[in-house]
Design a protein around this motif. Structure first.
Motif, PDB file in Angstrom:
ATOM      1  N   SER A 204     -10.550  -0.085  -1.577  1.00  0.00           N
ATOM      2  CA  SER A 204     -11.704  -0.884  -1.980  1.00  0.00           C
ATOM      3  C   SER A 204     -13.024  -0.204  -1.614  1.00  0.00           C
ATOM      4  N   ASP A 205     -12.965   0.835  -0.778  1.00  0.00           N
ATOM      5  CA  ASP A 205     -14.148   1.618  -0.402  1.00  0.00           C
ATOM      6  C   ASP A 205     -14.172   2.859  -1.289  1.00  0.00           C
ATOM      7  N   TYR A 206     -15.001   2.834  -2.312  1.00  0.00           N
ATOM      8  CA  TYR A 206     -15.013   3.928  -3.277  1.00  0.00           C
ATOM      9  C   TYR A 206     -16.439   4.255  -3.710  1.00  0.00           C
ATOM     10  N   ARG A 207     -16.601   5.424  -4.324  1.00  0.00           N
ATOM     11  CA  ARG A 207     -17.853   5.844  -4.942  1.00  0.00           C
ATOM     12  C   ARG A 207     -17.600   6.153  -6.411  1.00  0.00           C
ATOM     13  N   ILE A 208     -18.599   5.867  -7.249  1.00  0.00           N
ATOM     14  CA  ILE A 208     -18.537   6.191  -8.671  1.00  0.00           C
ATOM     15  C   ILE A 208     -19.800   6.952  -9.055  1.00  0.00           C
ATOM     16  N   LEU A 209     -19.625   8.020  -9.786  1.00  0.00           N
ATOM     17  CA  LEU A 209     -20.746   8.783 -10.328  1.00  0.00           C
ATOM     18  C   LEU A 209     -20.505   9.020 -11.807  1.00  0.00           C
ATOM     19  N   GLU A 210     -21.514   8.701 -12.641  1.00  0.00           N
ATOM     20  CA  GLU A 210     -21.430   8.986 -14.078  1.00  0.00           C
ATOM     21  C   GLU A 210     -22.688   9.713 -14.510  1.00  0.00           C
ATOM     22  N   GLN A 211     -22.495  10.712 -15.375  1.00  0.00           N
ATOM     23  CA  GLN A 211     -23.640  11.412 -15.942  1.00  0.00           C
ATOM     24  C   GLN A 211     -23.433  11.633 -17.444  1.00  0.00           C
ATOM     25  N   TYR A 230     -25.889   7.823 -12.854  1.00  0.00           N
ATOM     26  CA  TYR A 230     -25.682   6.550 -12.175  1.00  0.00           C
ATOM     27  C   TYR A 230     -24.706   6.769 -11.023  1.00  0.00           C
ATOM     28  N   TYR A 231     -25.040   6.239  -9.841  1.00  0.00           N
ATOM     29  CA  TYR A 231     -24.214   6.414  -8.653  1.00  0.00           C
ATOM     30  C   TYR A 231     -24.037   5.078  -7.953  1.00  0.00           C
ATOM     31  N   LEU A 232     -22.804   4.757  -7.556  1.00  0.00           N
ATOM     32  CA  LEU A 232     -22.495   3.533  -6.837  1.00  0.00           C
ATOM     33  C   LEU A 232     -21.660   3.859  -5.610  1.00  0.00           C
ATOM     34  N   ASP A 233     -22.112   3.397  -4.443  1.00  0.00           N
ATOM     35  CA  ASP A 233     -21.332   3.472  -3.206  1.00  0.00           C
ATOM     36  C   ASP A 233     -20.903   2.050  -2.879  1.00  0.00           C
ATOM     37  N   ARG A 234     -19.606   1.766  -3.013  1.00  0.00           N
ATOM     38  CA  ARG A 234     -19.104   0.389  -2.893  1.00  0.00           C
ATOM     39  C   ARG A 234     -19.271  -0.170  -1.487  1.00  0.00           C
ATOM     40  N   GLU A 235     -19.174   0.674  -0.469  1.00  0.00           N
ATOM     41  CA  GLU A 235     -19.294   0.191   0.905  1.00  0.00           C
ATOM     42  C   GLU A 235     -19.910   1.268   1.777  1.00  0.00           C
ATOM     43  N   THR A 236     -21.118   1.043   2.235  1.00  0.00           N
ATOM     44  CA  THR A 236     -21.823   1.999   3.092  1.00  0.00           C
ATOM     45  C   THR A 236     -21.496   1.698   4.563  1.00  0.00           C
ATOM     46  N   SER A 245     -29.926   5.202  -9.875  1.00  0.00           N
ATOM     47  CA  SER A 245     -29.871   5.733 -11.236  1.00  0.00           C
ATOM     48  C   SER A 245     -31.161   6.481 -11.499  1.00  0.00           C
ATOM     49  N   ASN A 246     -31.076   7.503 -12.342  1.00  0.00           N
ATOM     50  CA  ASN A 246     -32.279   8.238 -12.695  1.00  0.00           C
ATOM     51  C   ASN A 246     -32.117   8.915 -14.047  1.00  0.00           C
ATOM     52  N   LEU A 247     -33.248   9.098 -14.725  1.00  0.00           N
ATOM     53  CA  LEU A 247     -33.323   9.803 -15.999  1.00  0.00           C
ATOM     54  C   LEU A 247     -34.175  11.040 -15.781  1.00  0.00           C
TER      55      LEU A 247
END
Length: 255
Positions: A204-211, A230-236, A245-247
């Motif tokens: 359940s502790d995961y990271r997601i990165l999409e470009q 876009y970057y998500l850290d589920r549990e810091t 997120s950035n453009l």
């Protein structure tokens, strides 16, 4: 002469070249039998709003070297991002990544990879992360205009958080899927990559990165690009959820 001057500016910039969130797939070079390649990306933005000034600087340098038999590949990435308001740094981040890639002679679709990485971003809960890892990479699609890769690796990482006052030692999986398209006209190319990185002991502790990235070449050695991340850290370490997120729009140089 213009190419030499622009390249010189990149080399005079700090060797540790965007942030803690870098899509390695977008930096890979498809050079076939070419043994050495060098790419540089650079973007600069300055804003003045009634005397309140903000300057943003993004730089990236990527180099690749292949062995004579073209089976071994050595890959190095350096990125740097600075956002300065004059009174303070709104963001200061760097990233270094070195990778070894071995292509199996009889299994041309399969690669072995090993890598080492260091990164820092003052805005994130985990300000600094260092890791080492290894895994396999598979070319699952190889058509005239489409290319697809999938890969999975084991990571051992050390995460430092000044905000939480912690140092964590983690065993993590990293799995990614990437698809790219280049039309016959070669007027542009697009690529999309998704990373999923869970902890082995706590999924359940995961990271997601999409470009998503669009490259438009204006010459053989010069291009403009647009990338959305876009970057998500589920549990810091603070037991919070964090995303960014950035453009980004800029120019690139290839040798």
């Amino acid at each position: 002469m213009i190419r030499i001057l622009l390249l010189g500016c990149l080399w005079l910039s700090p060797v540790v070249l965007s942030a803690q969130l870098v899509n390695i797939e977008s930096k890979r070079m498809q050079t076939d039998s070419l043994r050495f390649a060098l790419n540089g990306d650079f973007s600069l933005n300055h804003t003045n709003n009634d005397g309140k000034q903000v300057t943003q600087l993004d730089m990236a340098l990527t180099t690749q070297l292949k062995s004579k038999d073209l089976q071994k590949l050595y890959f190095l990435i350096g990125t740097y991002r600075l956002i300065d308001s004059g009174a303070e740094n709104l963001q200061n981040a760097w990233f270094l990544h070195g990778r070894f890639n071995y292509k199996f002679r009889k299994l041309h679709w399969l690669r072995f990879e090993a890598f080492i990485q260091g990164q820092y971003n003052q805005l994130l809960v985990v300000e600094q992360r260092n890791l080492i890892g290894a895994g396999l990479r598979v070319k699952w699609m190889d058509r005239a205009r489409f290319t697809g890769y999938v890969g999975t690796s084991y990571l051992y990482e050390v995460e430092f958080s000044d905000q939480a006052g912690t140092t964590d030692y983690n065993h993590r999986n990293s799995t990614y899927l990437t698809v790219s398209y280049a039309p016959k006209s070669a007027k542009f190319s697009i690529a999309n990559t998704v990373y999923y990185q869970p902890l082995y002991q706590e999924l359940s502790d995961y990271r997601i990165l999409e470009q998503f990235r669009l490259d438009v070449p204006l010459a053989k050695w010069f291009k403009v690009f647009t990338a959305y991340n876009y970057y998500l850290d589920r549990e810091t370490p603070l037991n919070t959820r964090e995303y960014t997120s950035n453009l980004n729009i800029g120019i690139g140089i290839s040798l």
